[in-house]
Design a protein around this motif. Structure first.
Motif, PDB file in Angstrom:
ATOM      1  N   ASP A 108      40.769  42.015  38.287  1.00  0.00           N
ATOM      2  CA  ASP A 108      39.543  41.050  38.955  1.00  0.00           C
ATOM      3  C   ASP A 108      39.368  39.524  39.212  1.00  0.00           C
ATOM      4  O   ASP A 108      39.426  39.444  40.700  1.00  0.00           O
ATOM      5  CB  ASP A 108      38.421  41.303  37.857  1.00  0.00           C
ATOM      6  CG  ASP A 108      37.028  40.297  39.253  1.00  0.00           C
ATOM      7  OD1 ASP A 108      37.047  40.824  39.980  1.00  0.00           O
ATOM      8  OD2 ASP A 108      36.272  39.914  38.141  1.00  0.00           O
ATOM      9  N   ARG A 109      40.366  39.068  38.490  1.00  0.00           N
ATOM     10  CA  ARG A 109      40.793  37.354  39.032  1.00  0.00           C
ATOM     11  C   ARG A 109      42.256  37.925  39.876  1.00  0.00           C
ATOM     12  O   ARG A 109      42.364  36.690  41.053  1.00  0.00           O
ATOM     13  CB  ARG A 109      41.851  36.680  38.135  1.00  0.00           C
ATOM     14  CG  ARG A 109      40.490  36.813  37.445  1.00  0.00           C
ATOM     15  CD  ARG A 109      40.840  35.159  36.189  1.00  0.00           C
ATOM     16  NE  ARG A 109      42.195  36.100  34.879  1.00  0.00           N
ATOM     17  CZ  ARG A 109      42.007  36.999  33.649  1.00  0.00           C
ATOM     18  NH1 ARG A 109      41.228  37.170  33.470  1.00  0.00           N
ATOM     19  NH2 ARG A 109      42.878  37.029  33.140  1.00  0.00           N
ATOM     20  N   LEU A 110      42.921  38.885  40.229  1.00  0.00           N
ATOM     21  CA  LEU A 110      43.829  39.209  40.983  1.00  0.00           C
ATOM     22  C   LEU A 110      43.609  39.479  42.147  1.00  0.00           C
ATOM     23  O   LEU A 110      44.048  39.501  43.755  1.00  0.00           O
ATOM     24  CB  LEU A 110      44.943  40.267  40.363  1.00  0.00           C
ATOM     25  CG  LEU A 110      45.853  40.013  39.677  1.00  0.00           C
ATOM     26  CD1 LEU A 110      46.607  41.069  38.620  1.00  0.00           C
ATOM     27  CD2 LEU A 110      46.721  38.546  39.460  1.00  0.00           C
ATOM     28  N   GLY A 111      41.791  40.018  42.304  1.00  0.00           N
ATOM     29  CA  GLY A 111      40.950  39.677  44.134  1.00  0.00           C
ATOM     30  C   GLY A 111      40.898  41.596  44.557  1.00  0.00           C
ATOM     31  O   GLY A 111      40.764  42.771  45.226  1.00  0.00           O
ATOM     32  N   ALA A 112      41.045  42.236  43.424  1.00  0.00           N
ATOM     33  CA  ALA A 112      41.175  43.820  43.362  1.00  0.00           C
ATOM     34  C   ALA A 112      38.966  44.084  43.392  1.00  0.00           C
ATOM     35  O   ALA A 112      38.583  42.909  43.304  1.00  0.00           O
ATOM     36  CB  ALA A 112      41.103  44.690  41.745  1.00  0.00           C
ATOM     37  N   ASP A 113      39.176  44.591  44.787  1.00  0.00           N
ATOM     38  CA  ASP A 113      37.382  45.046  45.313  1.00  0.00           C
ATOM     39  C   ASP A 113      36.870  45.964  43.693  1.00  0.00           C
ATOM     40  O   ASP A 113      35.341  45.431  44.010  1.00  0.00           O
ATOM     41  CB  ASP A 113      37.670  45.621  46.593  1.00  0.00           C
ATOM     42  CG  ASP A 113      37.990  44.471  47.470  1.00  0.00           C
ATOM     43  OD1 ASP A 113      38.003  44.222  48.151  1.00  0.00           O
ATOM     44  OD2 ASP A 113      39.038  44.964  48.295  1.00  0.00           O
ATOM     45  N   ARG A 114      37.324  46.535  43.304  1.00  0.00           N
ATOM     46  CA  ARG A 114      36.719  47.801  42.082  1.00  0.00           C
ATOM     47  C   ARG A 114      37.704  47.673  41.064  1.00  0.00           C
ATOM     48  O   ARG A 114      38.557  48.390  41.807  1.00  0.00           O
ATOM     49  CB  ARG A 114      35.916  48.294  42.981  1.00  0.00           C
ATOM     50  CG  ARG A 114      35.168  48.194  44.270  1.00  0.00           C
ATOM     51  CD  ARG A 114      34.472  49.826  44.552  1.00  0.00           C
ATOM     52  NE  ARG A 114      35.502  50.895  45.419  1.00  0.00           N
ATOM     53  CZ  ARG A 114      35.950  51.152  46.004  1.00  0.00           C
ATOM     54  NH1 ARG A 114      35.954  50.096  46.932  1.00  0.00           N
ATOM     55  NH2 ARG A 114      37.013  51.743  46.302  1.00  0.00           N
ATOM     56  N   VAL A 115      37.067  48.192  39.814  1.00  0.00           N
ATOM     57  CA  VAL A 115      37.589  48.835  39.092  1.00  0.00           C
ATOM     58  C   VAL A 115      36.842  50.018  38.805  1.00  0.00           C
ATOM     59  O   VAL A 115      36.001  49.804  39.181  1.00  0.00           O
ATOM     60  CB  VAL A 115      37.667  47.521  37.464  1.00  0.00           C
ATOM     61  CG1 VAL A 115      38.434  46.030  38.402  1.00  0.00           C
ATOM     62  CG2 VAL A 115      36.623  47.005  37.799  1.00  0.00           C
ATOM     63  N   GLY A 116      37.694  51.091  38.528  1.00  0.00           N
ATOM     64  CA  GLY A 116      37.203  51.923  38.442  1.00  0.00           C
ATOM     65  C   GLY A 116      37.027  52.689  36.767  1.00  0.00           C
ATOM     66  O   GLY A 116      38.165  51.870  35.776  1.00  0.00           O
ATOM     67  N   LYS A 153      30.374  42.803  32.591  1.00  0.00           N
ATOM     68  CA  LYS A 153      30.022  41.197  31.724  1.00  0.00           C
ATOM     69  C   LYS A 153      31.071  40.249  31.680  1.00  0.00           C
ATOM     70  O   LYS A 153      31.562  39.625  31.631  1.00  0.00           O
ATOM     71  CB  LYS A 153      29.943  41.356  30.266  1.00  0.00           C
ATOM     72  CG  LYS A 153      28.031  41.801  29.881  1.00  0.00           C
ATOM     73  CD  LYS A 153      27.636  40.910  28.850  1.00  0.00           C
ATOM     74  CE  LYS A 153      25.952  41.695  28.014  1.00  0.00           C
ATOM     75  NZ  LYS A 153      25.398  42.292  28.878  1.00  0.00           N
ATOM     76  N   ALA A 154      32.402  41.425  31.799  1.00  0.00           N
ATOM     77  CA  ALA A 154      33.526  40.679  31.790  1.00  0.00           C
ATOM     78  C   ALA A 154      34.384  40.165  33.212  1.00  0.00           C
ATOM     79  O   ALA A 154      35.458  40.069  33.216  1.00  0.00           O
ATOM     80  CB  ALA A 154      34.519  41.700  31.118  1.00  0.00           C
ATOM     81  N   VAL A 155      33.954  41.945  34.190  1.00  0.00           N
ATOM     82  CA  VAL A 155      34.594  41.696  35.895  1.00  0.00           C
ATOM     83  C   VAL A 155      32.676  40.974  36.462  1.00  0.00           C
ATOM     84  O   VAL A 155      31.997  41.176  36.393  1.00  0.00           O
ATOM     85  CB  VAL A 155      35.058  42.687  35.883  1.00  0.00           C
ATOM     86  CG1 VAL A 155      36.285  43.163  35.269  1.00  0.00           C
ATOM     87  CG2 VAL A 155      33.763  43.535  36.398  1.00  0.00           C
ATOM     88  N   SER A 156      33.169  40.250  37.537  1.00  0.00           N
ATOM     89  CA  SER A 156      33.020  39.800  38.832  1.00  0.00           C
ATOM     90  C   SER A 156      32.718  40.969  40.001  1.00  0.00           C
ATOM     91  O   SER A 156      31.998  41.317  40.912  1.00  0.00           O
ATOM     92  CB  SER A 156      32.788  38.558  39.669  1.00  0.00           C
ATOM     93  OG  SER A 156      34.484  38.563  39.579  1.00  0.00           O
ATOM     94  N   CYS A 157      33.639  41.931  39.684  1.00  0.00           N
ATOM     95  CA  CYS A 157      34.095  42.548  41.004  1.00  0.00           C
ATOM     96  C   CYS A 157      33.042  43.798  41.306  1.00  0.00           C
ATOM     97  O   CYS A 157      32.940  43.987  40.071  1.00  0.00           O
ATOM     98  CB  CYS A 157      36.002  43.073  41.200  1.00  0.00           C
ATOM     99  SG  CYS A 157      36.407  43.574  40.069  1.00  0.00           S
TER     100      CYS A 157
END
Length: 362
Positions: free
Chosen positions: A232-240, A262-266
């Motif tokens: 997320d911090r590295l700039g991924a648009d989504r996590v799956g 709660k852990a990611v903003s993406c």
């Protein structure tokens, strides 16, 4: 298909093999629930605080004198935010793993055009020369939907995908103990370092990217939270997050998506196999817990007995916000889509298939 929201915390930083994550990945899987509770107090309150969303049930006496229970409880789905809700239809990727699916180029083009109002994920163009050629052809059709492709966490795959002209890349690598041992044999620090390398390369080409841990529901979820926080911090648009073997339960899905939210903003993409018949229910509770993107296939076709069916998920989400769903997706095209795919793969439409009547689409 809707855009994946960019991370609001994209301060990329250097990463060396062996120190890619902020803390050693040694916690047990049960610690994820402790992690939830410790962080919920500082963030958004207890995970199971029912008082914020419903009031007490009262007892009343009706005119006949018979006691009845009445409640002003509001369904959880009423609080769902559909602003970033998007379908990633994988009929042309996951669906190709269905036993009777042998799509030729003409059939792929037919299906892609029919899916234009929903979303399209293609098989990796690195899988074969034919897959690459088909990917390039579909990318040049001028469709409105974003064209995504699925790749391994491998720089060669990423390079081929970028060159094929796709709008987005769905990258994955096994993160469960079973796949780490029997698939690629790499540790989580290696995965983190490789993910950074590919994310930076793909983003430098102005292409969106999702990072997903294959078999993530059977992975050590404390490690998943750390790894996904990093990407997320590295700039991924989504996590799956993927229920690759189809064994997740709705309660488990809600707890893990809630912790991940709660852990990611993406954005968060989900992939649910239907081995136990829970794929639609799992997708719906994932939506309620904060997931934004949902992998589907037409008629649910896919590996083994498939994944979340597009029509079934639409039928459920319609109950959440009918007006929004009708404004975003042309559901009147579902019948044509299902008949097209059924004919191509040689199956009948199930007698108990999910139905959206014309009245629902007025």
């Amino acid at each position: 298909m809707g855009n994946g929201a960019s991370s609001s915390n994209n301060d990329s930083h250097g990463l060396k093999h062996g120190d890619g994550l902020e803390a050693p990945l040694t916690l047990t899987t049960t610690n994820v629930f402790n992690w939830n509770m410790q962080h919920s107090e500082a963030d958004e309150g207890p995970l199971t605080d029912i008082s914020s969303s419903c009031s007490s049930i009262s007892h009343r006496i009706d005119d006949s004198g018979i006691g009845a229970m009445t409640s002003d409880i509001t369904p959880a789905s009423s609080f769902v935010d559909l602003a970033n809700f998007s379908i990633v239809d994988s009929t042309l990727r996951e669906g190709e793993q269905f036993a009777a699916a042998h799509f030729d180029t003409t059939q792929k083009i037919q299906i892609a055009r029919a899916l234009d109002d929903f979303g399209i994920e293609l098989t990796s163009p690195a899988a074969s020369e034919q897959s690459r050629a088909d990917c390039e052809i579909i990318c040049k059709l001028g469709l409105r939907a974003k064209i995504l492709c699925h790749i391994r966490c491998d720089m060669s795959d990423a390079s081929i995908a970028v060159q094929s002209g796709v709008d987005g890349i769905n990258m994955c690598i096994g993160t469960s103990p079973q796949l780490i041992k029997h698939s690629h044999g790499k540790d989580m620090d290696y995965i983190a370092a490789k993910a950074q390398e590919i994310i930076e390369y793909v983003k430098s080409n102005n292409i969106e990217i999702r990072f997903s841990g294959e078999d993530s529901f059977r992975s050590d979820f404390s490690e998943i939270l750390k790894l996904y926080s990093l990407v997320d911090r590295l700039g991924a648009d989504r996590v799956g997050i993927a229920d690759t073997v189809g064994g997740a339960t709705p309660m488990e899905v809600y707890d893990k998506i809630d912790a991940l939210r709660k852990a990611v903003s993406c954005d968060i993409e989900t992939h649910f196999h239907n081995d136990t018949g829970c794929a639609i229910a799992n997708a719906l509770v994932a939506l309620e817990a904060g997931a934004t993107h949902f992998d589907t296939t037409v008629l649910g076709i896919g590996e083994r007995n498939g994944i979340t069916p597009l029509g079934g998920l639409m039928a459920c989400v319609m109950q959440t916000d009918r007006k929004f769903i009708l404004s975003k997706y042309k559901l009147e095209k579902l019948g044509y889509l299902e008949n097209l795919v059924a004919q191509i793969v040689g199956v009948e439409i199930p007698f108990n298939n999910f139905v959206l009547s014309l009245k629902d689409m007025e």
